[in-house]
Enzyme design. Structure first.
Site, PDB file in Angstrom:
ATOM      1  N   TYR A 143       0.827  -1.202   0.000  1.00  0.00           N
ATOM      2  CA  TYR A 143       0.000   0.000   0.000  1.00  0.00           C
ATOM      3  C   TYR A 143       0.860   1.250   0.000  1.00  0.00           C
ATOM      4  O   TYR A 143       2.085   1.181   0.174  1.00  0.00           O
ATOM      5  CB  TYR A 143      -0.935   0.012   1.219  1.00  0.00           C
ATOM      6  CG  TYR A 143      -0.244   0.370   2.526  1.00  0.00           C
ATOM      7  CD1 TYR A 143       0.616  -0.525   3.156  1.00  0.00           C
ATOM      8  CD2 TYR A 143      -0.420   1.619   3.107  1.00  0.00           C
ATOM      9  CE1 TYR A 143       1.258  -0.182   4.342  1.00  0.00           C
ATOM     10  CE2 TYR A 143       0.221   1.965   4.298  1.00  0.00           C
ATOM     11  CZ  TYR A 143       1.058   1.066   4.907  1.00  0.00           C
ATOM     12  OH  TYR A 143       1.705   1.391   6.063  1.00  0.00           O
ATOM     13  N   LYS A 183       6.444  -1.916   1.898  1.00  0.00           N
ATOM     14  CA  LYS A 183       5.289  -1.284   2.560  1.00  0.00           C
ATOM     15  C   LYS A 183       4.123  -2.266   2.462  1.00  0.00           C
ATOM     16  O   LYS A 183       3.208  -2.127   1.636  1.00  0.00           O
ATOM     17  CB  LYS A 183       4.982   0.079   1.925  1.00  0.00           C
ATOM     18  CG  LYS A 183       4.211   1.009   2.866  1.00  0.00           C
ATOM     19  CD  LYS A 183       4.291   2.440   2.413  1.00  0.00           C
ATOM     20  CE  LYS A 183       3.332   3.368   3.154  1.00  0.00           C
ATOM     21  NZ  LYS A 183       3.605   3.564   4.573  1.00  0.00           N
TER      22      LYS A 183
HETATM   23  N1  PLP Z   1       8.436   4.008   8.356  1.00  0.00           N
HETATM   24  C1  PLP Z   1       7.275   3.365   8.543  1.00  0.00           C
HETATM   25  C2  PLP Z   1       7.278   2.052   9.250  1.00  0.00           C
HETATM   26  C3  PLP Z   1       6.071   3.929   8.099  1.00  0.00           C
HETATM   27  O1  PLP Z   1       4.916   3.267   8.287  1.00  0.00           O
HETATM   28  C4  PLP Z   1       6.101   5.189   7.464  1.00  0.00           C
HETATM   29  C5  PLP Z   1       4.873   5.821   6.981  1.00  0.00           C
HETATM   30  O2  PLP Z   1       3.784   5.355   7.184  1.00  0.00           O
HETATM   31  C6  PLP Z   1       7.331   5.829   7.298  1.00  0.00           C
HETATM   32  C7  PLP Z   1       8.494   5.205   7.743  1.00  0.00           C
HETATM   33  C8  PLP Z   1       7.425   7.167   6.633  1.00  0.00           C
HETATM   34  O3  PLP Z   1       7.229   7.059   5.240  1.00  0.00           O
HETATM   35  P1  PLP Z   1       6.590   8.245   4.426  1.00  0.00           P
HETATM   36  O4  PLP Z   1       7.416   9.455   4.715  1.00  0.00           O
HETATM   37  O5  PLP Z   1       6.697   7.829   3.016  1.00  0.00           O
HETATM   38  O6  PLP Z   1       5.186   8.407   4.911  1.00  0.00           O
END
Ligand code: PLP
Length: 290
Positions: A36, A151
């Site tokens: 996602y 993700k």
């Molecule tokens: N790390 C994790 C585990 C996350 O779930 C997220 C965002 O949901 C991030 C880092 C930060 O990613 P982004 O800046 O793309 O939202």
């Protein structure tokens, strides 16, 4: 939690979310077999669209699925959904699962029509008050799997870890693996140690954060030295500044960790510079084609 905007997208159709139906055999439901993205949209303009679409393609490739859509097709879906729901600030969630079979099969990986689902939610960014106070965080052992760079929709460990923060009246759980910082349960983590901005290098232990990337670019532009390098637990606890970054929380200063003040216990000067740079960058992009 904000109520979703009325129209969602499911497998080629735009429909009220109350009317959306997915098979109980969907592998996303049975196995968490999917990936996602979450992307902010400011005044109808997706922020860092290319980074989000390419991260989704990478997550899918890592779980051996081809992205069912090209970047242009995704763009068309976002444009149509934004046109139907209105162009206000929102977060767009989108996920792709491996699809639904009749039954439950752990292998081999089936070739099925993928399930593609998107919905928007009005954006609620942290308020100025939250930013100025900074957030409280707790720490915990990183109990997630070994491919946190994907993700994946399978977020059980992240949810349980984030809940530790909620139980402690804190905003995020900062994770440590083998004595070193990895990231937050739903955010990247940045530290300022001895005047140097640092975050752990990209590896399978952390998600390649899109906001982190923006922060790194803006730091470079502002002449603030940044290094991707390990951060030990001792360095984390002694850091002058700690920040978290994510698409929906932007860049937030952490002013207490496990009840102890971070630095002076208030948002630090380097955070303030980068927060201002980020807001200026958003203004710079607004009105530009996407
Ligand atoms: N790390 C994790 C585990 C996350 O779930 C997220 C965002 O949901 C991030 C880092 C930060 O990613 P982004 O800046 O793309 O939202």
């Amino acid at each position: 939690m904000a109520e979703p905007l009325p129209i969602c997208y499911l497998n080629g159709e735009y429909l009220p979310f109350e009317a959306a139906r997915v098979s109980p055999f969907d592998r996303g439901f049975l196995f968490g077999d999917g990936a996602y993205e979450v992307m902010p949209v400011y005044a109808g303009r997706p922020f860092r669209l290319a980074a989000h679409t390419s991260r989704l393609t990478q997550s899918l490739a890592a779980i051996r699925m081809e992205d069912p859509h090209t970047p242009d097709e995704w763009r068309g879906i976002f444009a149509a959904l934004l046109a139907k729901n209105g162009a206000q600030d929102q977060s767009l969630y989108w996920q792709v699962t491996r699809g639904a079979e009749r039954g439950r099969n752990q292998g081999p990986l089936p070739k099925l029509p993928r399930t593609v689902f998107l919905f928007g939610t009005p954006l609620t960014l942290p308020t100025a008050e939250v930013r100025e106070r900074g957030i409280a965080c707790v720490s915990a052992l990183d109990t997630r799997w070994a491919r946190c760079d994907i993700k994946s929709v399978a977020l059980l460990a992240n949810i349980l870890l984030r809940n530790l923060a909620a139980e402690a009246d804190a905003a995020e759980t900062i994770l440590l693996r083998d004595g070193y910082l990895t990231e937050g349960s739903s955010s990247a983590v940045h530290v300022v140690v001895a005047g140097e901005l640092r975050s752990p290098a990209q590896s399978p232990k952390i998600l390649p954060g899109t906001t982190r990337r923006v922060v790194e670019e803006l730091a470079a532009r502002a002449g603030i030295a940044h290094r991707a390098a390990p951060v030990s637990e001792a360095e984390l606890r002694a850091a002058d500044e700690i920040w978290i970054s994510s698409a929906l929380r932007e860049l937030l200063p952490v002013t207490s960790l496990d009840g102890a003040a971070v630095g002076a216990g208030m948002p630090g000067p380097i955070w303030r510079r980068l927060h201002n740079e980020l807001q200026a960058y958003k203004r710079e992009l607004s009105g530009q084609p996407w």
